[in-house]
Design a protein around this motif. Structure first.
Motif, short mmCIF file in Angstrom:
data_model
loop_
_atom_site.label_atom_id
_atom_site.label_comp_id
_atom_site.label_asym_id
_atom_site.label_seq_id
_atom_site.Cartn_x
_atom_site.Cartn_y
_atom_site.Cartn_z
N SER A 178 -7.64 0.98 3.41
CA SER A 178 -8.15 0.50 2.12
C SER A 178 -9.35 -0.42 2.34
O SER A 178 -9.57 -0.92 3.45
CB SER A 178 -7.04 -0.28 1.41
N GLY A 209 -13.67 -1.32 -6.84
CA GLY A 209 -15.00 -0.75 -6.55
C GLY A 209 -15.05 0.11 -5.30
O GLY A 209 -16.13 0.35 -4.77
N ILE A 247 -16.09 -2.80 -2.57
CA ILE A 247 -15.25 -4.00 -2.74
C ILE A 247 -15.65 -5.09 -1.75
O ILE A 247 -15.86 -6.24 -2.11
CB ILE A 247 -13.76 -3.64 -2.56
N THR A 295 -9.52 0.61 -9.51
CA THR A 295 -8.67 -0.44 -8.97
C THR A 295 -8.79 -1.62 -9.90
O THR A 295 -9.67 -1.66 -10.75
CB THR A 295 -9.20 -0.76 -7.56
N ARG A 308 0.85 -1.19 0.00
CA ARG A 308 0.00 0.00 0.00
C ARG A 308 0.89 1.25 0.00
O ARG A 308 1.94 1.26 0.66
CB ARG A 308 -0.85 -0.04 1.27
N GLU A 357 -13.12 5.43 -8.73
CA GLU A 357 -13.31 4.14 -9.08
C GLU A 357 -12.71 3.79 -10.29
O GLU A 357 -13.18 4.25 -11.12
CB GLU A 357 -14.74 4.03 -9.00
O1 DON Z 1 -7.97 1.14 -1.42
C1 DON Z 1 -9.15 1.42 -1.60
O2 DON Z 1 -10.04 0.99 -0.91
C2 DON Z 1 -9.52 2.32 -2.77
N1 DON Z 1 -8.41 3.16 -3.11
C3 DON Z 1 -9.94 1.46 -3.92
C4 DON Z 1 -10.35 2.25 -5.12
C5 DON Z 1 -11.13 1.48 -6.10
O3 DON Z 1 -11.45 0.34 -5.90
C6 DON Z 1 -11.57 2.19 -7.30
N2 DON Z 1 -12.16 1.29 -8.24
N3 DON Z 1 -13.16 1.28 -8.78
#
Ligand code: DON
Length: 564
Positions: free
Chosen positions: A446, A467, A471, A375, A100, A373
């Motif tokens: 995160s 997401g 997530i 990732t 991270r 969004e």
């Molecule tokens: O680490 C995290 O929780 C966020 N930075 C994740 C960002 C993310 O999933 C964007 N995607 N759609």
């Protein structure tokens, strides 16, 4: 004479037909004998499978895929971001790697607030100041040193070739590249490979010569090719061009960390997931424990009772997340309390499924001894049964929107994942406090949830998704889809999803999630429903009883399963 001609014609039609059927099966194949790779981009999946075929293990393939995604999927694949990897070896051993991003040494708690103490939102989202010290290359270096078997250079080479020679972009990518042009121009006055006056079209070759050079330095010098020398100097020069604060020292000092994964049980299954500084594993475990005693299978997929039980659990666990979760190197996270099955089940036993509990009435749990969004995910299994579940990000789509001039890669906007001020939501509407406040060298919390599931001591499932805040709930639903609702890997991924995160007090639903009758019944009992677009892009591998690898690649994107 007429007859033979007709037969000949039929034969040709049959041949053409069977070819196209075969082609279709080949490209849509979902079961493989030896190894499988499911990623957000078809080219990255192929890169991973080639490494497996050459005798590389799942981690070798994961490293090659990581670098390939940095080239072919620039809105999330990255060198300038970070992520998490969960590993399970063929012998059942497990580990998890934290790469991270970290707050730079010059960061401070109120750095995104104006003189009146109000958040200057865009400051943590766009431009150089939004960037945390990248962890991706250090992560791949650490993973390689522990598990790698093929030469490091061979794992980076496919990405170098794709950057130097170019690759044809997909239709979805062409659309995105075009939509973002003005924003790219604003943040990159000196240009970037993606910026051009002519519209991008499906099939156009995307060449990234500067990125190829950066990758070559990484292939030749390992982590030093990124954190020292030319690449590091390019990053610091880019910081100076804007309002950035990352220094050469920040880069040199960055280290990835091996952490003990979250390991717990759901019924007879063992779940292995990512510990803090991701909230993913803790929250997923707590969610599974919370619904464990309900007869979900009997109630059925997205039935009225099933949705109520899941939403009420989500509401409570996201409230706990906002208070208790942060970087364990800086804040004592009550992991054992939060993942205590008895605690989660007793709490749910008091919850009414007749009426929605307003989120304002739900407060974070109090534990004795404690204060207060874009990732992308990929799943890999090799022929020996080693498994990698890896989620990586630069946070928003195209991160901070800043390409490092001369080095050709995008910088993350991960600083927005910190709580910039208690009570102020981040870009995903998530709240936080002291546990996730900004401190130099600290990692931002995160939601990424790379996860592996075991059944009877054997590998069962390798799953994860992007997401943002959704997530955790997407992984939660996909696991239940397979374990409770008997879906195949593809069905579990394609099934429509919903999400609740405590605040705002709404159930987000994809267009076709939760049928109309159930929505009606939920609304009558105080649940607010918000229709939205796609939630997540889940990649799943389910290991069948006969040993075959059944794959599910999310149709919401260009995602693709490959294998052999
Ligand atoms: O680490 C995290 O929780 C966020 N930075 C994740 C960002 C993310 O999933 C964007 N995607 N759609």
């Amino acid at each position: 004479m007429k007859k033979p001609n007709l037969i000949y014609l039929f034969f040709i039609v049959y041949l053409l037909g069977s070819c196209s059927v075969k082609q279709q099966t080949a490209s849509n194949q979902t079961e493989f004998e030896n190894g499988a790779v499911v990623t957000a981009h078809p080219i990255a999946s192929e890169v991973g499978v080639e490494i497996l075929k050459k005798g590389g293990n799942a981690v070798d393939a994961a490293i090659a895929v990581k670098f390939a995604l940095a080239v072919v999927y620039p809105n999330a694949g990255n060198l300038g971001g970070g992520g998490f990897m969960v590993f399970r070896g063929r012998d059942g051993s497990v580990s998890s790697l934290d790469f991270r991003e970290k707050a730079p040494e010059k960061a401070f708690t109120d750095m995104y607030l104006d003189k009146d103490g109000n958040p200057i939102t865009d400051l943590s989202l766009y431009g150089q100041l939004a960037t945390g010290v990248p962890g991706s290359v250090a992560g791949m270096d650490a993973a390689y040193k522990k598990y790698g078997t093929l030469p490091w250079k061979d794992l980076v080479q496919p990405a170098i070739d794709l950057a130097a020679k170019g690759f044809p972009i997909t239709e979805q990518q062409a659309g995105e590249f075009n939509r973002y042009q003005e924003r790219f121009k604003k943040f990159n006055p000196t240009g970037a490979a993606i910026i051009r006056d002519q519209e991008w079209k499906k099939g156009d070759q995307f060449l990234q010569p500067e990125l190829a050079e950066t990758l070559t330095r990484i292939a030749e010098q390992g982590r030093d090719g990124f954190y020292k020398g030319k690449t590091a100097e390019y990053i610091v020069a880019e910081m100076k061009r804007g309002n950035g604060i990352i220094s050469l020292k920040d880069l040199e000092n960055y280290q990835a960390a091996w952490r003990d994964p979250i390991v717990g049980n759901y019924k007879t299954y063992k779940v292995i997931s990512m510990p803090p500084p991701s909230s993913g594993g803790v929250a997923l475990m707590a969610l599974l424990q919370s619904v464990e005693k309900y007869p979900l299978k009997k109630w059925g997929f997205q039935s009225d009772s099933t949705v109520r039980a899941m939403v009420e659990a989500e509401r409570r666990i996201y409230a706990d997340r906002a208070t208790h979760l942060g970087d364990p190197d800086f804040y004592r996270v009550p992991i054992a309390n939060l993942t205590d099955a008895k605690f989660n089940q007793e709490r749910m036993a008091k919850v009414s499924l007749e009426k929605a509990t307003p989120s304002d009435e739900v407060k974070a749990s109090k534990f004795p001894g404690y204060e207060s969004e874009e990732t992308t995910h990929y799943s890999i299994v090799d022929k020996n049964g080693n498994a990698v579940s890896l989620t990586t990000t630069i946070n928003g789509s195209y991160g901070s929107l800043v390409w490092v001039d001369g080095a050709g890669f995008l910088l993350n906007n991960e600083m927005d994942d910190f709580s910039v001020k208690p009570g102020s939501p981040n870009m995903y509407g998530l709240l936080g406090g002291k546990a996730n406040s900004i401190q130099p060298g600290k990692r931002m919390l995160s939601a990424m949830t790379p996860t592996i599931v075991e059944e009877d001591g054997k590998l069962k499932m390798v799953v994860g998704t992007p997401g943002g805040s959704t997530i955790i709930t997407s992984v939660f639903q996909t696991i239940l889809n397979v374990l409770e609702f008997d879906m195949t890997a593809q069905e579990s991924v394609s099934a429509p999803r919903f999400h609740h995160q405590w605040k705002p007090d709404v159930i987000d639903v994809e267009t076709d999630a939760i049928n109309e009758k159930t929505r009606q019944s939920l609304s009558e009992d105080g649940y607010k429903i918000n229709k939205r677009g796609a939630i997540g892009r889940v990649e799943n591998i389910v290991i069948l009883k006969n040993g075959k690898l059944q794959t599910g690649a999310d149709h919401r994107g260009d995602d693709k399963a490959a294998g052999y």
